[in-house]
Design a protein around this motif. Structure first.
Motif, short mmCIF file in Angstrom:
data_model
loop_
_atom_site.label_atom_id
_atom_site.label_comp_id
_atom_site.label_asym_id
_atom_site.label_seq_id
_atom_site.Cartn_x
_atom_site.Cartn_y
_atom_site.Cartn_z
N ASP A 1 52.06 42.84 -128.38
CA ASP A 1 50.68 42.59 -127.96
C ASP A 1 50.00 41.74 -129.03
N TYR A 2 48.75 41.46 -128.79
CA TYR A 2 48.04 40.57 -129.70
C TYR A 2 47.93 41.14 -131.12
N ARG B 1 39.92 41.34 -127.09
CA ARG B 1 40.32 41.70 -125.73
C ARG B 1 40.79 40.48 -124.92
N GLU B 2 39.99 39.42 -124.97
CA GLU B 2 40.38 38.20 -124.25
C GLU B 2 41.68 37.64 -124.81
N ALA B 3 41.77 37.63 -126.15
CA ALA B 3 42.97 37.09 -126.78
C ALA B 3 44.20 37.89 -126.33
N ASP B 4 44.04 39.18 -126.30
CA ASP B 4 45.17 40.01 -125.89
C ASP B 4 45.52 39.77 -124.42
N ALA B 5 44.51 39.63 -123.58
CA ALA B 5 44.77 39.40 -122.15
C ALA B 5 45.57 38.11 -121.96
N HIS C 1 41.57 29.43 -130.27
CA HIS C 1 41.29 30.70 -130.93
C HIS C 1 42.18 30.89 -132.15
N MET C 2 43.45 30.54 -132.01
CA MET C 2 44.39 30.76 -133.11
C MET C 2 44.08 29.84 -134.30
N LEU C 3 43.51 28.65 -134.02
CA LEU C 3 43.08 27.83 -135.16
C LEU C 3 42.03 28.59 -135.97
#
Lengths: 474, 474, 474
Positions: free
Chosen positions: B229-230, B267-271, B292-294
Motif C-alpha cells: 500500500d502507499y 487517502r487519495e495517494a493510496d487509492a 504528488h511524488m515529486l
C-alpha cells in the motif's frame, strides 16, 4: 596595504569590444547623454515631491528595504527577509540595526555581478553619492557614512535631485480611487517640476482583487457617483479618468494575468458586476470581466485621448508564505507564458485602427517579441511596443528586444525607455544604461553599413527622447 | 601528395574573434583549465570502474554504438541504424563488421561540423587518443587502428583514465531498486576513485512506466519492506534513499513529462496506488501521482539532505517504429514546451523556503531560462539552475544560458557544469568546452567593464569547480 | 548645396565588425556570390513569364501596391491604405496618382531603417535600377522617373530579368485546381527559363476555406473526376498531383493554423467530407480533416516523390475591418505559438522513416527552432528544415536560425534559401542577403577554429546552392 578596488565607470563602458563599434557607439551616446529624461511610466511615490523637505532616511532605507530587486537576490541565497529589515504584516520582529543590514548587503554585493541591479547601484553610488571604492565587506561602513552624510544635505531633497537629474517629466502610477492630493500639493506649491499621475484602475476592474468591494465603495466616495450597477460603475470610471486628465495624466496603465479581451453585452457585464457586488463572482466571471473592461478602457481612451498601457503576464505573489508574512512586492512575482495574437484580437478589431488611440504593450515573455508583438506593432496603427519590462530592463534584455523587434516593427513603432522604478535615485543610471544600449545597437548597424551615420543620429535621438515624448503625448 | 587535413585545436579556440576578448578569455581559461573535474550528474556505467581490467571494446563500440548523439545524426541522413550495428530487440540482423561501421561514420563525419558532438569528438581523438589527422574517408582505417591499439594498453583502463582525466568525483545514475553492487565492489577494491550513486526512482514513481508492477515487486525485494500500500511504498522509498546515502549518494534525480506538482491526501495517494497495483490506474492518475511524488521526494530531501534534481520536458521514444525495433535512447527523444511557474508552485510553496533543501532545475525549453527559471532561482532559496541540458550542452546553448539567466539570477544561483554523459572518454572534452564558454562570457563582461578582472577570476573558479561542489554537497 | 546622401552598398556590408571575420566572410561570400539562384518556393505570378512582353507598370505598381511588407509598415504609422492605392473590395475609392503615393513612400522610407525590406529595397534600387541617391522626400520624383524609364526598356521584361538575375529554376505556388495554363504557355513558347509549379491544395483541403464547395466543384471540373465522396475526392487530388508533376512540379505546399495530424479511418473521413458537402461541417471537423489530409498528402508524397512543405502557425487576416475592405494579404497575418512535437507525431510515425519522403518544415515561432525542429530534423530521415520564414527572413532572423538549429541538426538537415516572394525584382537582393548571412556565420566559426576554411567552403556552397537543389529534387 593593497589598493582598494574601485568602481569602474569608464566613459565607453558596456559597448561591444570591437574598436570601431565602441568609437561609433561613444559618438552616438554623447549625442544624447545629456538630453533631459522623459519618465512616462514609474512608481516613485508622489509624496516625495509634495513635501519640499522630504528626506530619504538611512542608506538602508533608501537602497535595500524598499527595493525588491535588491533583497530578492539576497533572499535567494538564504538570507531571511527579517534579517534585512523588511517589515512584516504578522508582527514577526525584524532587524532594526540599519548598519548591520547594510553590512550584510555589502558582504553579498558580489551576487549582483553582471546584473542590471549591480550596474545601476554602482552608477548611482558613483555619480549620485560620489562613492569611489567598490562596496565590499571592508568598505561597507565607510560608504554607509558617506551616503548618510549626503542624504542629510539640502542637495539631496527629491526636488533638488529632480533638477540635478535633468528630468523633464515624471509620471507616477496611481489607483483609480486616488484623490491625487500629493499631485495637488505639488501644483499648489508652485514648484516647476512636472510630476503627473497615471490612471491605474486594476483594483476596481479585477474582480478578484482582495477587497474589491471596499474599492468600489471608495470609488463611489471619490467620484461622487453612487456605484450600484454597471452603468454607474462606468460613469464613475469616466469621472476618474476626467479628473486624472485634468491633473495632468496622459496615460492609463493596466495589469492582467493574460491579455484576454472580450466584448460583453451591457447586460452580461451588469450581471457579472452584480454577482461581484454580492461576493458571488466566479473565477471565470473575473477573467471575462477584466477582458471586457480592457475593451471599455480602450473605448474610453479613444474618447479621451489617454494613452493605454498594458502589462500582462505576471503571476503575482507566487510565494504564498512570503506573501502572508510580508505582503506583495517581495520579489516573488514570476512571469507566465503570454499569448497576444488571439487574446487581443477582439480589442484590436474594434479599436486597433483608430487614429486617436495608442495601446502600448509590455511583456514578460520575450518569445512574443518577434512572434507576436513586432508583427502586431508593424501592422496596427494603434499598437506600439513598450521597452523591455522588469527582468528584461537590462543590457542583454534591451539588446535582444532591439534585435528581435526592429526588423519587423522598425524603431518607430517603439516608445523609447521607461525606468518603471520606485528607486528614485536610480533613475539616471537606468536611462543611461538604456541610452548606451541603443548607441551600441545603432553603432553596430552603422559599422555593418545597414544604416548611415546620419540615420543613426536621428534614431538615437528618437530612442532616447523623442519617441517617449510623442507616444505618451507629453 | 597533398598534406592531409589536421584536427584544429589551438589553445584559444572557440573564443570570440575580438583580440581583447580572446586575450582575457585565454587568461581566465588558464586559471581553471587544470582544476579537477566535478561530475555530479552523468550516466557512466559503474561497472566500468568495478572491474579494474574493464576494456572498452572496439573503436566502434566505444564511439558509435552506445552514443545516440552520434548515430541519430547519421540516421537523420538516411543511414539505417542496422548498418551502424545498433542492436535490435526483434532479432533483425545488424552489421557486425566494426571497421565497416567506422568507415561509414568517417565518411559522414562532415555532418558534425559546427556541432558539439563534432567538437567533443575532435578533442577526444586528439587529446585522449593522440590522433592528429582529421577523420575522413581516407584516414578512417588508420585512425581505427590507432584507437584500437590505445584501447589495448593498460593506460586505457577506466580507472587509469579517471586519474588521467583528473576527476575528483563522478556520480552515476541508478534506479531506486539498484543494489549498487558495482559501487560496493569499487569500495571493496580499495581504489581511491570517488564514484557515487544517484537515486533515480522514475521507474517506481511514474505509474505509466512499462512494467511498473514488476518494479514495485523488485522494490519490495531490495528494500526488505513488503510494498502493499502507499504507506509501505513510502517506507520502502525512504529505505532506498537511506541506502543510497550510505553508499555515498548526495543527490536524487527525477524525470517527468511536465514539472506538474500537487499534494494529494494520503487517502487519495493510496487509492491511486491501489488502482495501479491492480493495473487500473488511468493516465490522469499517473500524472497526479507523479506530481504528488515529486512533492514527497522534496519532503524526503528536506529530511535527508539529498539534493533534488528535476529533468522535465522530454517526449521519450517519439519515433514508435524505432522504439519497437531498437528500444529506448535511440536519438528519438524530442523536447516539449514546458511550464514551471504554475506547475512548481505547490512544491515551492511548501518546500521552496527551506534552508536545507536544494532543487536543481533543468529544461529542454530554453524559453523558460529568462521567463521562468531565472526569476524562480532569483527568489526561492531552494531553487538553483542546472546547466544547459542535452541539446543545449553546446557552445551557443551554454552562451545563451549565461546571457538569458545571469542578469536575473546571477552566477551564484547556478550550479556549474554537468557532463551528463555515458560516453566516458568524452568527459574532459565536455568540461573543457564548458570552461571555455564561461571564460569567454566573463571576458566579454571584463572588456565591456561590467565586471573587474578580479571578479571574473572568482567567478570562473566558481563556475568551473566551486559551485558544482557546493550545490551537490560534495 | 550639400551632397545628397547615397545608398550604401560596400562589398563587405552586413558582416560582423571584427576585421578577421569580415575578411573570411568576404572570401566565403565571393565563392558563391555569382552562383545561379535556386528559387524552390515563391509567389511570383507565372503570368509574367507567359507573356514575353509583360510590363510591370509604374514604380508604385511594382514596389508598393502589391507588397504587403511595404505598405503594412506605412499603415502601422497611420497612413491609410486608401492613400497608398491599395484596391478595395467594397468600392471605397483609393488614391490613383502614383507619383503622389510614391512621394508618401519616400517621405516614410526612414521607417524601414534596419529592416530587411529596407535592405532589399536599397539593393534593388541600386543594382537593378541603377539608383545611387538615397530615397528621400527630395529625391522621390527623380528616382520615380529613373525607375519608370528603366521599366520601359526591353531589358526589364521578366524573361530578360530572369537571365540577368542568373536564375536556374523558379517555382511558383498554384492552387490544386489550377490548369497551369501560364506554365503551359511558357513551355509552348520555347523559352528556356525553368518556371515550375508547386501543388498547393489548401483551398480544397481546409474545409473552412470560404467557398470550399465551389472549390470542390472546380476540382471536379479540372480533374475530370466527379467528386461526390471521399474516395473520388482522393482520386481527384491524385490526378491533380500527377498533372502538376507532369508540368514540372517537384513539390507541394501546405498551410495550416497548427501542424496537427491525425489518421482518420476512411469511414470517418468520408463522414466529415459528406457533412462538408452539405455545409454542415463543424470547426472540429475542419481541424481533424486538415490533420488527416496532411497525412494523406504525406502518403501521396511517399508514392509520387513530390517533396512536401508545411507552413503552419499564421493567423490569417487578423484585422477583420481591413480584411473586409481590402481582402487577404494586407499585412495583417500574425504568428501563433506552434507545437510540433505532439502534433506531427502521427504523421512522422507513419512516414517519417521513409527514404523516399521529404517533409520540409517552416515556422513563425522561432522558439521551436532549437526546442522541437532541430531535434526532429536531427533524427527523422524525412524531416528537413526550411529557411527562416517571413518575419525571420532577415539578417538577425537567419543568423538566429543558424545558431539555434545547427548545433543539433547540423547544416545538412536544412534546405538552403527560399525567397518566398511575389516581388520578383527583389529576388537577387534576397538571395544575396542570405548568402551574406551564411558567409558571416561560417566565417565566425572559422575564426573561432570550430571548422576549417576548406570545410567552410564546402558548407557555403551547400547553403547557397547545393542543398536547395538536392532537397527539392531539382
Amino acid at each position: 596595504m593593497p589598493e582598494r578596488p574601485k568602481i569602474l565607470l569608464p566613459e565607453d563602458r558596456y559597448f561591444d569590444p570591437d574598436p570601431r563599434v565602441r568609437e561609433v557607439a561613444l559618438a552616438l551616446y554623447r549625442e544624447v547623454a545629456n538630453l533631459p529624461l522623459i519618465c512616462p511610466h514609474g512608481h516613485v511615490d508622489p509624496r516625495v515631491f509634495a513635501d519640499p523637505d522630504y528626506r530619504f532616511g538611512t542608506p538602508t532605507e533608501l537602497f535595500i528595504i524598499p527595493d525588491h530587486y535588491v533583497f530578492r537576490m539576497l533572499y535567494s541565497q538564504g538570507i531571511p527577509l527579517e534579517a534585512l529589515g523588511i517589515p512584516t504584516r504578522d508582527g514577526t520582529p525584524v532587524e532594526t540595526d540599519h548598519r548591520k543590514i547594510w553590512q550584510i548587503f555589502a558582504e553579498h554585493f558580489y551576487l549582483f555581478r553582471g546584473t542590471p541591479t549591480g550596474m545601476w547601484l554602482n552608477h548611482e553610488l558613483y555619480s549620485v553619492f560620489g562613492v569611489r571604492d567598490r562596496l565590499t565587506e571592508e568598505t561597507a561602513q565607510e560608504i554607509y557614512d558617506q551616503i548618510a552624510e549626503k542624504l542629510e544635505s539640502p542637495e539631496f531633497r527629491p526636488r533638488r535631485l529632480y533638477e540635478q537629474f535633468n528630468i523633464e517629466v515624471l509620471a507616477t502610477t496611481d489607483p483609480a480611487t486616488s484623490t491625487l492630493e500629493h499631485h495637488q500639493a505639488i501644483r499648489d506649491s508652485g514648484w516647476k517640476g512636472r510630476i503627473i499621475p497615471t490612471f491605474r484602475p486594476d483594483a476596481v476592474v479585477n474582480l478578484d482583487t482582495p477587497g474589491w468591494r471596499e474599492q468600489i465603495q471608495r470609488l463611489s466616495e471619490v467620484s461622487g457617483i453612487d456605484v450600484t450597477d454597471y452603468p454607474s460603475y462606468i460613469r464613475a470610471l469616466e469621472q476618474r479618468r476626467a479628473f486624472f486628465k485634468e491633473m495632468g495624466a496622459t496615460a492609463t496603465d493596466h495589469a492582467a494575468v493574460t491579455p484576454y479581451t472580450e466584448a460583453l453585452s451591457e447586460r452580461e457585464a451588469d450581471a457579472i458586476f452584480q454577482r461581484a457586488l454580492r461576493g458571488e463572482a466566479s473565477a471565470d466571471d473575473a477573467v471575462r470581466f477584466t477582458g471586457h473592461m480592457l475593451m471599455e478602457m480602450a473605448r474610453m481612451s479613444v474618447e479621451d485621448g489617454l494613452v493605454m498601457q498594458l502589462h500582462p503576464g505576471s503571476f503575482r505573489n507566487h510565494n504564498q508564505p512570503i506573501f502572508e508574512r510580508f505582503g506583495p512586492d517581495m520579489g516573488g512575482d514570476i512571469p507566465l507564458a503570454t499569448e497576444f495574437t488571439r487574446n487581443l484580437r477582439p480589442l484590436l478589431n474594434r479599436y486597433g485602427n483608430e487614429k486617436n488611440f495608442t495601446l502600448i504593450l509590455f511583456t514578460l515573455d520575450e518569445t512574443t517579441f518577434s512572434r507576436e508583438l513586432a508583427p502586431l506593432a508593424g501592422h496596427y496603427p494603434a499598437v506600439k511596443l513598450g521597452p523591455p519590462w522588469w527582468f528584461y530592463d537590462s543590457w542583454n534584455g534591451m539588446m535582444r528586444f532591439r534585435q528581435l523587434v526592429s526588423e519587423t516593427a522598425g524603431l518607430y513603432n517603439t516608445v523609447g525607455f521607461n525606468d518603471d522604478t520606485r528607486a528614485y535615485p536610480s533613475i539616471p543610471a537606468r536611462h543611461d544604461l538604456a541610452r548606451r544600449v541603443d548607441a551600441n545597437w545603432l553603432a553596430d548597424l552603422v559599422v555593418r553599413s545597414v544604416i548611415a551615420m546620419d540615420e543613426a543620429q536621428e534614431m538615437i535621438h528618437a530612442a532616447a527622447y523623442g519617441l517617449a515624448k510623442q507616444a505618451y503625448r507629453l
